[in-house]
Design a protein around this motif. Structure first.
Motif, PDB file in Angstrom:
ATOM      1  N   ALA A  47       0.699  -1.232   0.203  1.00 17.27           N
ATOM      2  CA  ALA A  47      -0.009  -0.158  -0.036  1.00 17.27           C
ATOM      3  C   ALA A  47       0.794   1.245  -0.025  1.00 17.27           C
ATOM      4  O   ALA A  47       0.642   2.202  -0.764  1.00 17.27           O
ATOM      5  CB  ALA A  47      -0.904  -0.042   1.209  1.00 17.27           C
ATOM      6  N   PHE A  48       2.082   1.382   0.780  1.00 18.03           N
ATOM      7  CA  PHE A  48       2.688   2.499   1.051  1.00 18.03           C
ATOM      8  C   PHE A  48       3.527   2.646  -0.379  1.00 18.03           C
ATOM      9  O   PHE A  48       3.555   3.669  -0.703  1.00 18.03           O
ATOM     10  CB  PHE A  48       3.754   2.056   2.105  1.00 18.03           C
ATOM     11  N   GLN A  49       3.951   1.609  -0.785  1.00 20.43           N
ATOM     12  CA  GLN A  49       4.898   1.825  -1.970  1.00 20.43           C
ATOM     13  C   GLN A  49       4.008   2.093  -3.052  1.00 20.43           C
ATOM     14  O   GLN A  49       4.438   2.997  -3.994  1.00 20.43           O
ATOM     15  CB  GLN A  49       5.588   0.180  -2.469  1.00 20.43           C
ATOM     16  N   LYS A  50       2.874   1.566  -3.335  1.00 23.20           N
ATOM     17  CA  LYS A  50       1.932   1.965  -4.388  1.00 23.20           C
ATOM     18  C   LYS A  50       1.537   3.685  -4.339  1.00 23.20           C
ATOM     19  O   LYS A  50       1.993   4.341  -5.339  1.00 23.20           O
ATOM     20  CB  LYS A  50       0.357   1.618  -4.197  1.00 23.20           C
ATOM     21  N   GLU A 240       8.280  -4.756  -3.134  1.00 22.80           N
ATOM     22  CA  GLU A 240       8.742  -3.449  -3.737  1.00 22.80           C
ATOM     23  C   GLU A 240       9.501  -3.731  -5.031  1.00 22.80           C
ATOM     24  O   GLU A 240       9.295  -3.008  -5.948  1.00 22.80           O
ATOM     25  CB  GLU A 240       9.638  -2.587  -2.863  1.00 22.80           C
ATOM     26  N   ASN A 241      10.381  -4.546  -5.122  1.00 21.30           N
ATOM     27  CA  ASN A 241      11.182  -4.677  -6.279  1.00 21.30           C
ATOM     28  C   ASN A 241      10.267  -5.305  -7.284  1.00 21.30           C
ATOM     29  O   ASN A 241      10.472  -4.794  -8.430  1.00 21.30           O
ATOM     30  CB  ASN A 241      12.330  -5.807  -5.983  1.00 21.30           C
ATOM     31  N   GLU A 242       9.269  -5.962  -6.972  1.00 25.12           N
ATOM     32  CA  GLU A 242       8.277  -6.547  -8.027  1.00 25.12           C
ATOM     33  C   GLU A 242       7.368  -5.279  -8.424  1.00 25.12           C
ATOM     34  O   GLU A 242       7.511  -5.186  -9.694  1.00 25.12           O
ATOM     35  CB  GLU A 242       7.331  -7.470  -7.199  1.00 25.12           C
ATOM     36  N   MET A 243       6.979  -4.434  -7.544  1.00 26.97           N
ATOM     37  CA  MET A 243       6.298  -3.377  -8.036  1.00 26.97           C
ATOM     38  C   MET A 243       7.116  -2.546  -9.002  1.00 26.97           C
ATOM     39  O   MET A 243       6.787  -2.080 -10.062  1.00 26.97           O
ATOM     40  CB  MET A 243       5.711  -2.517  -7.029  1.00 26.97           C
ATOM     41  N   TYR A 244       8.483  -2.267  -8.567  1.00 24.37           N
ATOM     42  CA  TYR A 244       9.269  -1.463  -9.453  1.00 24.37           C
ATOM     43  C   TYR A 244       9.272  -2.001 -10.800  1.00 24.37           C
ATOM     44  O   TYR A 244       9.094  -1.225 -11.774  1.00 24.37           O
ATOM     45  CB  TYR A 244      10.511  -1.439  -8.586  1.00 24.37           C
ATOM     46  N   THR A 245       9.535  -3.239 -11.064  1.00 24.84           N
ATOM     47  CA  THR A 245       9.751  -4.044 -12.243  1.00 24.84           C
ATOM     48  C   THR A 245       8.611  -3.812 -13.172  1.00 24.84           C
ATOM     49  O   THR A 245       8.803  -3.309 -14.282  1.00 24.84           O
ATOM     50  CB  THR A 245      10.206  -5.379 -12.211  1.00 24.84           C
ATOM     51  N   VAL A 246       7.489  -4.251 -12.582  1.00 25.07           N
ATOM     52  CA  VAL A 246       6.429  -3.813 -13.369  1.00 25.07           C
ATOM     53  C   VAL A 246       6.040  -2.432 -13.809  1.00 25.07           C
ATOM     54  O   VAL A 246       5.768  -2.147 -14.731  1.00 25.07           O
ATOM     55  CB  VAL A 246       5.121  -4.517 -12.443  1.00 25.07           C
ATOM     56  N   GLN A 247       6.118  -1.613 -12.976  1.00 22.84           N
ATOM     57  CA  GLN A 247       5.876  -0.287 -13.215  1.00 22.84           C
ATOM     58  C   GLN A 247       6.770   0.300 -14.123  1.00 22.84           C
ATOM     59  O   GLN A 247       6.677   1.094 -15.151  1.00 22.84           O
ATOM     60  CB  GLN A 247       5.835   0.654 -12.074  1.00 22.84           C
ATOM     61  N   VAL A 248       8.182  -0.007 -14.100  1.00 20.29           N
ATOM     62  CA  VAL A 248       8.984   0.453 -15.040  1.00 20.29           C
ATOM     63  C   VAL A 248       8.802  -0.067 -16.466  1.00 20.29           C
ATOM     64  O   VAL A 248       8.786   0.603 -17.462  1.00 20.29           O
ATOM     65  CB  VAL A 248      10.627   0.089 -14.524  1.00 20.29           C
ATOM     66  N   GLU A 249       8.420  -1.235 -16.466  1.00 20.49           N
ATOM     67  CA  GLU A 249       8.093  -1.924 -17.698  1.00 20.49           C
ATOM     68  C   GLU A 249       6.853  -1.151 -18.392  1.00 20.49           C
ATOM     69  O   GLU A 249       6.807  -1.144 -19.446  1.00 20.49           O
ATOM     70  CB  GLU A 249       8.023  -3.590 -17.421  1.00 20.49           C
ATOM     71  N   ALA A 250       6.067  -1.054 -17.623  1.00 20.70           N
ATOM     72  CA  ALA A 250       4.672  -0.396 -17.854  1.00 20.70           C
ATOM     73  C   ALA A 250       5.018   0.961 -18.512  1.00 20.70           C
ATOM     74  O   ALA A 250       4.141   1.767 -18.785  1.00 20.70           O
ATOM     75  CB  ALA A 250       3.686  -0.382 -16.827  1.00 20.70           C
ATOM     76  N   GLY A 251       6.099   1.513 -17.987  1.00 19.97           N
ATOM     77  CA  GLY A 251       6.505   3.005 -18.589  1.00 19.97           C
ATOM     78  C   GLY A 251       5.583   4.128 -17.525  1.00 19.97           C
ATOM     79  O   GLY A 251       5.522   5.158 -17.795  1.00 19.97           O
ATOM     80  N   LEU A 252       5.347   3.582 -16.294  1.00 15.83           N
ATOM     81  CA  LEU A 252       4.721   4.429 -15.498  1.00 15.83           C
ATOM     82  C   LEU A 252       5.763   5.404 -14.575  1.00 15.83           C
ATOM     83  O   LEU A 252       5.495   6.454 -14.188  1.00 15.83           O
ATOM     84  CB  LEU A 252       3.809   3.651 -14.506  1.00 15.83           C
ATOM     85  N   ILE A 253       6.784   4.751 -14.314  1.00 17.56           N
ATOM     86  CA  ILE A 253       7.800   5.400 -13.801  1.00 17.56           C
ATOM     87  C   ILE A 253       9.183   5.401 -14.592  1.00 17.56           C
ATOM     88  O   ILE A 253       9.228   4.210 -15.005  1.00 17.56           O
ATOM     89  CB  ILE A 253       8.145   5.125 -12.288  1.00 17.56           C
ATOM     90  N   PRO A 254       9.958   6.297 -14.488  1.00 18.60           N
ATOM     91  CA  PRO A 254      11.387   6.134 -15.123  1.00 18.60           C
ATOM     92  C   PRO A 254      12.401   5.474 -14.193  1.00 18.60           C
ATOM     93  O   PRO A 254      12.142   5.470 -12.754  1.00 18.60           O
ATOM     94  CB  PRO A 254      11.791   7.301 -15.236  1.00 18.60           C
ATOM     95  N   PRO A 255      13.162   4.417 -14.683  1.00 19.24           N
ATOM     96  CA  PRO A 255      14.009   3.742 -14.039  1.00 19.24           C
ATOM     97  C   PRO A 255      15.085   4.435 -13.468  1.00 19.24           C
ATOM     98  O   PRO A 255      15.967   5.437 -13.941  1.00 19.24           O
ATOM     99  CB  PRO A 255      14.564   2.615 -15.034  1.00 19.24           C
ATOM    100  N   THR A 256      15.167   4.577 -11.910  1.00 18.19           N
ATOM    101  CA  THR A 256      16.107   5.584 -11.509  1.00 18.19           C
ATOM    102  C   THR A 256      16.632   4.887 -10.223  1.00 18.19           C
ATOM    103  O   THR A 256      16.166   4.572  -9.402  1.00 18.19           O
ATOM    104  CB  THR A 256      15.405   6.720 -10.723  1.00 18.19           C
TER     105      THR A 256
END
Lengths: 289, 280, 677
Positions: A47-50, A240-256
């Motif tokens: 929830a927090f990471q979202k 968190e890592n899973e969420m990151y991967t998914v979102q980066v791949e979906a282009g929602l956040i830039p990989p940083t």
């Protein structure tokens, strides 16, 4: 000697003090959002990471938002506030009235918050995001928070009991300072004028500050819960890592990469660590902890 | 009146004394034979008459200010048992209940001490001049009655108009600081006052003058100077310095709604400032 | 010629009104005051300010009736033209004060509200809460501050007037004064000096007056040759709260709302008042005046309370004169509703709730009707000549007196709510008079030719000051002498006056004066020395005290506030019609005789040692012939009808009034009554 021109600050005192009031309210709005977002950690790492990722999805305009609504207001508010506090002559011993205590407490919390915010931003964010500085900062215990590993990194920070206590104090100070400040702003701007109206407004403001304090404390409690064992930190990191991967791949956040945790034992998603060049605006402190 | 006070034979009064501006201050204690219903003024009168301290040593009478002794002139303000108030209405029996056996008198803390309990409060009167606390009538000839006024408006103005410029509000104010310019050798009274006025030019006005500005802005003819007053209130040392400790209203012997005046001044200066931006 | 200036001494209502009016006339003004002007004694006046107004006018009131009430209340001792002028100006003055922003109480429609006060049938008194004097004072203070900001008025606060500066031609060319902080003595050149220095209550030790009301300015002027008039006329208020430091006014409304005055029948009964049974309480007003009870007229209440304590020894306390004013039988809610404000004052200063315990009260000296003698110029219509330089000028050319420190307006007794009026009126009225006076001068007091005069006078004052500081130690204590003077004056010369007591008091006061000259100071410093300033004003109390006592001793009659039981004229007791008629005729004969002898202004001249010599001046009663004051007198009705018949007869026979009009007040007629001693 006679007819000396008063200084810039004296000549524009009225404007400066009104801006001080205004910046306090603006930054206060941010603090509310900040503490409510943080409190979502009570609902677990996901929830927090979202929420954190949602904020970071603003991407390029995030720094602009941050500067206008957070950094400039608070810097102005803090330094003018110090100036105001220096001139006070507290007299609570002889005049132990409730409003006078709040007056002194407002300034005491202000001073604490000045130190706390500087430390807190250093500890979590590191102040500046130059690589060489981040290295230094990390060595000194700064820049410990990783937005893309939000819950786990804050959990680690909160493992320290003293840190938790200082944060709790900061949260309570902020809650009081903000809403007592809202109450005095109501007088400053002439919103509540009569004693009865002022008393009513005070009740509302104090209730709000209790509420905000509770929200802030719950965030600390939530973070400590995540940080309570290696186990739970690991779990959080995985999420968190899973969420990151998914979102980066979906282009929602830039990989940083610097927004991610770098634990010695962390060996995940190595393919993305190889893109330091993608770290935009390294000079911008762009942190939404 | 109480059982303990009827048995009391004497009590001590500790006074912070200072011979002249720039001189060091020192405490001196006086022993006063107890009688019921004394106030601080009558204690000081007794001290003046005996001119002898508690150790029996001869001393100069304590200097202090007073006039009406009815709490309408505002002269006899001093810090009694730590709190600023009028000495005429400070009753010894009550003070001894507050603090058993001893009463402590000090001069006001925010004004230059002239001698002992006498302070120079001319800054407050100069502040009234800054905010143009008057009605700008054309002349003093007969031009019929003034503007008609509702009962509600009169009831709002009257309490503000009871302010006797005693200085309690500013003495208890944590934002109001003392400004003291020492007199130079061979300097005239007028020259010294002028330097003092210059030194306090940008300093806080304090609650009383702010409230007076609101009093005159409320009057139909007085309001013709409203812009001037709001310029003064938003200038150096104006309304913005207020820190909302609200001690002013708590210590005001006339129970004047000073914080309401301050909030009103906040509102009026806000509107005034915005108008100034757009009227430019 | 250098710029002409006017020095106004005193920053109460009269002084401020004068300063503001003079500034408007573009005359340079120096305003001098002992205290910051906003702290002047005028602030203490509670009740209100009188004038005929639109509503009373429709009920038959007029300026003339206000004038009539004032001279009747003053027992016809005033010259009538100034009083007439004041009454004529009154409505304009209230209007002006209204324009200046005084928060007068309002009617629902927004007009000024009025209340009724003693001595009149009309609701003539405008008021601002319970602090009318304070509100009027502040309005004038604000205007003077405005004039000060405009550079037209210099304000010298914290300066004590030491005396006029008089040139070889006898004209006042300024004044000397001393700064209370730095002790600097300065000569203030002025082409006119206006004294607006108030009353002299401190001569009585404690009174309802403020600490600045020592009368020293008037005294310092009479020691330079100014005359003092009607000094023996002092108003005593029946109900004041005795305090160790001062006597504070308790409004008459406490009796009006049902308050009962009593003392324990056992002298100084030690029981708590509520433990004293009804039968052991002496409700002396109710017993002696069954018809009026506690609401007897002011002067009677004053005398009876004084009498029961002083002569009958029934004071509630042994070491302090006082009687009970009891409200405890009235329900608390009712008291709060009707008397909340004044009960709060008692509570604040006595620390006792008057709803639970009876208040302790005693009469107190309240107002000086007498004061510096001042001139006026009469118009054919009977008013004052506007702009005449004689108006309000003392017998020293260039020295003026206004407000409470002049003697002109209140005669033998002052009407409630007339003092504020007389102060503002005289202040405003004197402005153009001084303007005329300045125009007639061909020099300015600031011209170099007067330097020597000013310097010499200043050195004289500096020497006097030095001499006081150098007085040998071990002498008299000025504070204790003041207490003794106060006790003596209060005993002999307040409510009831007896010639034996007055004679004794004159001796005692002379002795105290001698002792006061041997005062030694506990503070011989050169900075903010209140000890020496007090001693100076103490020394200056004696000339006025002596004039007061001497005037009271000489005046063998009852008039206004001056009451001598030995010369009282009892009413008509008889019930038989013929006898009643005869007695009334006799009464009227005696009244006419009394007026022939005593309807005169007492005037005191002082020698260099401050000892007064008395002479008498006819009173201008040309507008309203004197008539007996019959309120409360037994058989008043028959006396009144006899008196009226006589008046009718007199007009028919074409005779003049009882008094022939004085031919200009400046002439002091030769004394028909030998001055005492």
């Amino acid at each position: 000697m006679a007819g000396t021109e008063p200084s810039f600050f004296v000549r524009h005192e009225f404007l400066i003090r009104r801006l001080h009031s205004l910046t306090g309210i603006i930054f206060g709005g941010y603090v509310c959002v900040h503490l409510f977002v943080n409190a979502s950690i009570v609902g677990g790492a996901q929830a927090f990471q979202k929420n954190v990722l949602a904020i970071h999805s603003m991407g390029g305009i995030l720094p602009l938002v941050e500067w206008v609504f957070i950094f400039l207001p608070i810097l102005f508010h803090m330094f003018v506030g110090i100036g105001i506090t220096v001139g006070m002559i507290p007299n609570n011993k002889n005049y132990p009235y409730e409003a006078n205590w709040r007056y002194t407490l407002q300034r005491a919390t202000g001073l604490y918050l000045f130190l706390f915010i500087l430390w807190h931003v250093f500890q979590t964010h590191g102040w500046f995001h130059f690589d060489w500085w981040l290295n230094v900062a990390e060595r000194w215990g700064g820049a410990q928070f990783s937005p893309y590993n939000a819950a786990s990194s804050i959990g680690l920070i909160m493992q320290n009991m003293l840190v938790s206590l200082l944060y709790a104090l900061g949260v309570l100070a902020a809650a009081f300072h903000l809403f007592n400040g809202v109450w005095t702003a109501g007088i400053t701007w002439g919103i509540w004028t009569r004693p009865h109206a002022q008393a009513n407004a005070l009740k509302v403001c104090l209730a709000a500050s209790v509420l905000l304090g509770a929200v802030g404390l719950s965030a600390i409690w939530g973070a400590r819960k995540i940080g309570s064992s290696e186990e739970s930190i690991k779990q959080a990191e995985a999420i968190e890592n899973e969420m990151y991967t998914v979102q980066v791949e979906a282009g929602l956040i830039p990989p940083t990469e610097h927004k991610r945790a770098h634990h010695a034992d962390s060996d995940e998603t190595p393919e993305l660590t190889a893109t330091p060049a993608s770290d935009e605006n390294p000079t911008h402190p762009s942190d939404e902890d | 009146m109480t059982a303990s006070s009827t048995k009391r034979e004497s009590f001590d009064v500790r006074i912070l004394r200072q011979a002249a501006p720039g001189e060091p201050s020192r405490w001196e204690t006086f022993r006063i034979p107890y009688e019921p219903n004394l106030n601080v003024i009558s204690v000081l009168q007794k001290i003046a008459a005996m001119a002898r301290n508690a150790e029996g040593k001869e001393t100069t009478p304590v200097a202090w200010d007073c006039n009406c002794l009815e709490e309408v002139c505002g002269a006899c303000t001093m810090v009694i048992n730590g709190r600023v108030r009028q000495s005429c209405s400070a009753l010894v029996d009550r003070l001894l209940e507050e603090h058993e056996g001893e009463i402590e008198l000090q001069p006001m803390t925010k004004f230059p001490v002239v001698r002992d309990l006498v302070v120079d409060r001319s800054r407050m009167f100069r502040a009234l001049e800054k905010v143009k606390a008057w009605v700008p009538v054309d002349d003093y000839y007969d031009r019929g009655a003034g503007p008609r006024e509702s009962q509600e408006s009169q009831e709002e103005r009257y309490p503000l108009s009871e302010c006797m410029t005693c200085g309690c509000c500013v003495d208890a104010c944590p934002q109001y600081s003392k400004v003291e310019v020492e007199r130079r050798p061979n300097e005239s009274i007028e020259e010294h006052q002028a330097r003092q006025a210059e030194a306090e030019k940008s300093e806080f006005l304090g609650a009383a003058p702010i409230s007076q500005a609101m009093l005159f802005n409320r009057h139909a003819t007085g309001a013709m100077l409203a812009d001037d007053r709001l310029n003064a209130l938003s200038g150096p040392g104006g309304i913005q310095v207020c820190g909302n400790a609200q001690n002013c209203v708590a210590v005001c012997p006339k129970e004047i709604p000073l914080t309401t005046s301050i909030a009103r001044a906040g509102r009026q200066t806000t509107v005034h400032a915005i108008k100034k931006i757009f009227d430019r | 010629m250098a710029e002409q200036r006017v020095l106004v001494v005193g920053g109460g209502l009269a002084g401020l009104a004068a300063a503001m009016k003079l500034a408007e006339l573009d005359i340079a003004v120096d305003l001098m005051s002992l205290v910051p002007v906003k702290r002047s004694h005028s602030a203490c006046a509670q009740g209100g300010i009188n004038s005929v107004n639109d509503t009373t006018r429709q009920l038959g009131d007029s300026e003339y009736l206000h004038f009539d009430d004032t001279v009747y209340g003053g027992d016809f001792l005033q010259h009538q033209p100034p009083v007439k002028e004041m009454a004529d100006w009154a409505p304009k003055i209230i209007d002006l004060m209204d324009r200046l922003g005084v928060p007068f109480n309002r009617t629902q429609e927004g007009y000024r509200d009025q209340r009724r006060f003693g001595g009149t049938l009309f609701k003539r008194t405008a008021f601002a809460g319970a602090t009318t004097g304070q509100q009027l004072l502040y309005a004038l203070d604000e205007q003077v501050r405005r004039q000060h900001a405009a550079g037209k008025v210099n304000i010298y606060e914290g300066w004590d007037y030491l005396g006029p500066i008089i040139d070889d031609d006898g004209r006042c060319r300024g004044a000397t004064a001393q700064n209370l902080v730095t002790m600097e003595i300065r000569a203030f050149p002025a082409d006119a000096v206006v004294l607006a220095t108030g009353g002299c209550g401190l001569i009585f030790g404690r009174s309802t007056m403020s600490m600045a009301c020592t009368g020293s300015a008037a005294s310092r002027s009479v020691q330079y040759g100014a005359k003092y008039a009607n000094g023996e006329f002092i108003q005593v208020h029946p109900t004041a709260i005795p305090g160790a430091d001062k006597l504070r006014l308790m409004s008459e409304s406490a009796r009006g709302e049902g308050g009962r005055v009593w003392v324990p029948r056992t002298p100084q009964d030690t029981r708590a008042p509520k433990d004293i049974p009804e039968s052991e309480r002496y409700y002396f007003l109710e017993e002696r005046y069954p018809k009026y009870g506690n609401l007897v007229p002011r002067d009677i209440a004053t005398r009876e309370i004084f009498n029961v304590c002083v002569n009958e020894g029934l004071s509630v306390e042994a070491d302090k004169q006082c009687v009970y004013l009891d409200l405890t039988h009235i329900p608390r809610e009712e008291l709060d509703r009707k008397l909340g404000g004044i009960l709060h004052i008692y509570e604040k200063f006595q620390g006792v709730d008057p709803r639970d315990q009876p208040m302790k009260i005693f009469p107190a000296v309240h107002y000086s009707m007498g004061g510096l003698w001042a001139d006026y110029e009469r118009t054919a219509a009977g008013g004052l000549m506007p702009g005449s330089p004689r108006n309000h000028q003392t017998n020293i050319p260039g020295l003026y007196a206004i407000g409470e420190c002049d003697y002109q307006y209140h005669g033998g007794n002052r009407l409630g709510a007339n003092s504020l009026l007389s102060c503002i009126f005289t202040g405003l009225f004197v402005g153009p008079c001084i303007e005329t006076a300045l125009k007639s001068l061909d020099a300015s007091a600031s011209d170099a030719q007067f330097d020597l005069l000013h310097r010499a006078e200043r050195s004289k004052k500096e020497m006097e000051h030095k001499k006081l500081l150098e007085a040998p130690t071990g002498g008299e204590n000025p504070y204790l002498i003041h207490q003794e003077l106060g006790q003596e004056m209060t005993k002999a010369a307040t409510v009831v006056r007896v010639n034996d007591q007055l004679t004794a008091a004159i001796e005692k006061v002379a002795e105290l004066h001698e002792r006061a000259r041997k005062c030694s100071l506990s503070d011989t410093g050169v900075w903010t020395n209140q000890n020496v300033m007090f001693t100076k004003s103490l020394l200056d109390m004696f000339p006025l005290a002596k004039a007061l006592l001497k005037g009271a001793l000489a005046r063998d009659e009852c008039r206004g506030a001056h009451y001598k039981p030995a010369f009282d004229m009892p009413g008509v007791e008889s019930t038989d019609p013929t006898e009643r008629r005869q007695q009334a005729e006799l009464w009227c004969d005696k009244f006419e005789e009394k007026n022939r002898k005593w309807l005169k202004t007492t005037i005191a001249d002082f020698d260099s040692k401050g000892d007064p010599t008395l002479s008498y001046e006819d009173v201008d009663t040309s507008l309203i012939p004197p008539r007996p004051r019959l309120y409360g007198i037994v058989g008043g009705d028959i006396i009144e009808s006899v008196w009226k018949e006589r008046q009718v007869k007199k007009t028919e026979s074409g005779a003049q009034g009882v008094e022939k009009p004085a031919n200009g007040a400046a002439e002091v007629s030769r004394d028909p009554v030998p001055a005492n001693k």
